[in-house]
Design a protein around this motif. Structure first.
Motif, PDB file in Angstrom:
ATOM      1  N   GLU A 135      22.451  55.087  41.356  1.00 36.44           N
ATOM      2  CA  GLU A 135      23.401  55.837  40.531  1.00 36.44           C
ATOM      3  C   GLU A 135      23.411  57.322  40.948  1.00 36.44           C
ATOM      4  O   GLU A 135      24.467  57.937  41.076  1.00 36.44           O
ATOM      5  CB  GLU A 135      23.014  55.706  39.059  1.00 36.44           C
ATOM      6  N   GLU A 136      22.230  57.868  41.167  1.00 35.48           N
ATOM      7  CA  GLU A 136      22.112  59.267  41.586  1.00 35.48           C
ATOM      8  C   GLU A 136      22.753  59.490  42.964  1.00 35.48           C
ATOM      9  O   GLU A 136      23.412  60.504  43.200  1.00 35.48           O
ATOM     10  CB  GLU A 136      20.630  59.648  41.626  1.00 35.48           C
ATOM     11  N   LEU A 137      22.568  58.533  43.861  1.00 42.07           N
ATOM     12  CA  LEU A 137      23.188  58.622  45.193  1.00 42.07           C
ATOM     13  C   LEU A 137      24.708  58.643  45.070  1.00 42.07           C
ATOM     14  O   LEU A 137      25.378  59.450  45.718  1.00 42.07           O
ATOM     15  CB  LEU A 137      22.755  57.438  46.063  1.00 42.07           C
ATOM     16  N   ASN A 138      25.248  57.762  44.232  1.00 47.70           N
ATOM     17  CA  ASN A 138      26.703  57.710  44.060  1.00 47.70           C
ATOM     18  C   ASN A 138      27.254  58.978  43.419  1.00 47.70           C
ATOM     19  O   ASN A 138      28.322  59.441  43.791  1.00 47.70           O
ATOM     20  CB  ASN A 138      27.109  56.447  43.289  1.00 47.70           C
ATOM     21  N   LYS A 139      26.506  59.564  42.501  1.00 46.37           N
ATOM     22  CA  LYS A 139      26.937  60.835  41.900  1.00 46.37           C
ATOM     23  C   LYS A 139      26.963  61.940  42.955  1.00 46.37           C
ATOM     24  O   LYS A 139      27.881  62.749  42.978  1.00 46.37           O
ATOM     25  CB  LYS A 139      26.002  61.227  40.751  1.00 46.37           C
ATOM     26  N   ALA A 140      25.954  61.960  43.814  1.00 45.60           N
ATOM     27  CA  ALA A 140      25.895  62.971  44.875  1.00 45.60           C
ATOM     28  C   ALA A 140      27.077  62.835  45.826  1.00 45.60           C
ATOM     29  O   ALA A 140      27.678  63.818  46.246  1.00 45.60           O
ATOM     30  CB  ALA A 140      24.576  62.865  45.636  1.00 45.60           C
ATOM     31  N   SER A 197      30.340  63.951  44.108  1.00 48.60           N
ATOM     32  CA  SER A 197      30.431  65.405  43.922  1.00 48.60           C
ATOM     33  C   SER A 197      30.792  66.119  45.217  1.00 48.60           C
ATOM     34  O   SER A 197      31.269  67.250  45.189  1.00 48.60           O
ATOM     35  CB  SER A 197      29.133  65.965  43.351  1.00 48.60           C
ATOM     36  N   LYS A 225      14.284  64.071  47.444  1.00 48.13           N
ATOM     37  CA  LYS A 225      13.900  64.461  46.080  1.00 48.13           C
ATOM     38  C   LYS A 225      12.947  63.448  45.455  1.00 48.13           C
ATOM     39  O   LYS A 225      12.073  63.794  44.673  1.00 48.13           O
ATOM     40  CB  LYS A 225      15.165  64.600  45.233  1.00 48.13           C
ATOM     41  N   HIS A 226      13.109  62.185  45.845  1.00 47.50           N
ATOM     42  CA  HIS A 226      12.286  61.106  45.293  1.00 47.50           C
ATOM     43  C   HIS A 226      11.131  60.734  46.228  1.00 47.50           C
ATOM     44  O   HIS A 226      10.528  59.669  46.088  1.00 47.50           O
ATOM     45  CB  HIS A 226      13.151  59.885  44.992  1.00 47.50           C
ATOM     46  N   VAL A 235      18.925  63.332  48.120  1.00 45.82           N
ATOM     47  CA  VAL A 235      18.497  62.499  46.987  1.00 45.82           C
ATOM     48  C   VAL A 235      17.243  61.713  47.368  1.00 45.82           C
ATOM     49  O   VAL A 235      16.271  61.675  46.602  1.00 45.82           O
ATOM     50  CB  VAL A 235      19.624  61.546  46.521  1.00 45.82           C
ATOM     51  N   LYS A 276      18.536  53.559  39.012  1.00 45.01           N
ATOM     52  CA  LYS A 276      18.581  55.004  38.758  1.00 45.01           C
ATOM     53  C   LYS A 276      18.901  55.777  40.036  1.00 45.01           C
ATOM     54  O   LYS A 276      19.753  56.665  40.041  1.00 45.01           O
ATOM     55  CB  LYS A 276      17.237  55.462  38.187  1.00 45.01           C
ATOM     56  N   ILE A 277      18.228  55.434  41.128  1.00 46.11           N
ATOM     57  CA  ILE A 277      18.430  56.175  42.376  1.00 46.11           C
ATOM     58  C   ILE A 277      19.782  55.849  42.992  1.00 46.11           C
ATOM     59  O   ILE A 277      20.466  56.746  43.492  1.00 46.11           O
ATOM     60  CB  ILE A 277      17.263  55.943  43.347  1.00 46.11           C
TER      61      ILE A 277
END
Length: 79
Positions: free
Chosen positions: A69-74, A77, A37-38, A34, A66-67
């Motif tokens: 949140e994206e980290l937590n989703k990763a 998963s 990616k950024h 993640v 935003k990031i």
């Protein structure tokens, strides 16, 4: 530049903006993807031991919430 604060409360075991890059990568190696990616390779930087992800994301001019949140989703998963 004004520092952007992470507003969302995190649950136990979740990544927060107050964690260091080193702490996040140590606990959740999948987070490196993640960050990369950024455009952030901060996890390899000597400052990674001290700098919070909130500070690093802000320094890169990106949205902390935003990031995070994206980290937590990763992380979720991968479980």
């Amino acid at each position: 530049m004004k520092e952007q604060k992470s507003r969302k409360k995190t649950g136990k075991g979740e990544i927060s903006g107050k964690m260091s890059f080193a702490e996040v990568i140590q606990k959740h190696p999948e987070a490196a993807e993640v960050f990369s990616k950024h455009g952030m390779s901060c996890f390899g930087c000597p400052m990674a031991m001290q700098e919070t992800i909130e500070q690093g994301i802000t320094a890169h001019g990106q949205d902390v919430n935003k990031i995070v949140e994206e980290l937590n989703k990763a992380v979720k998963s991968k479980k």
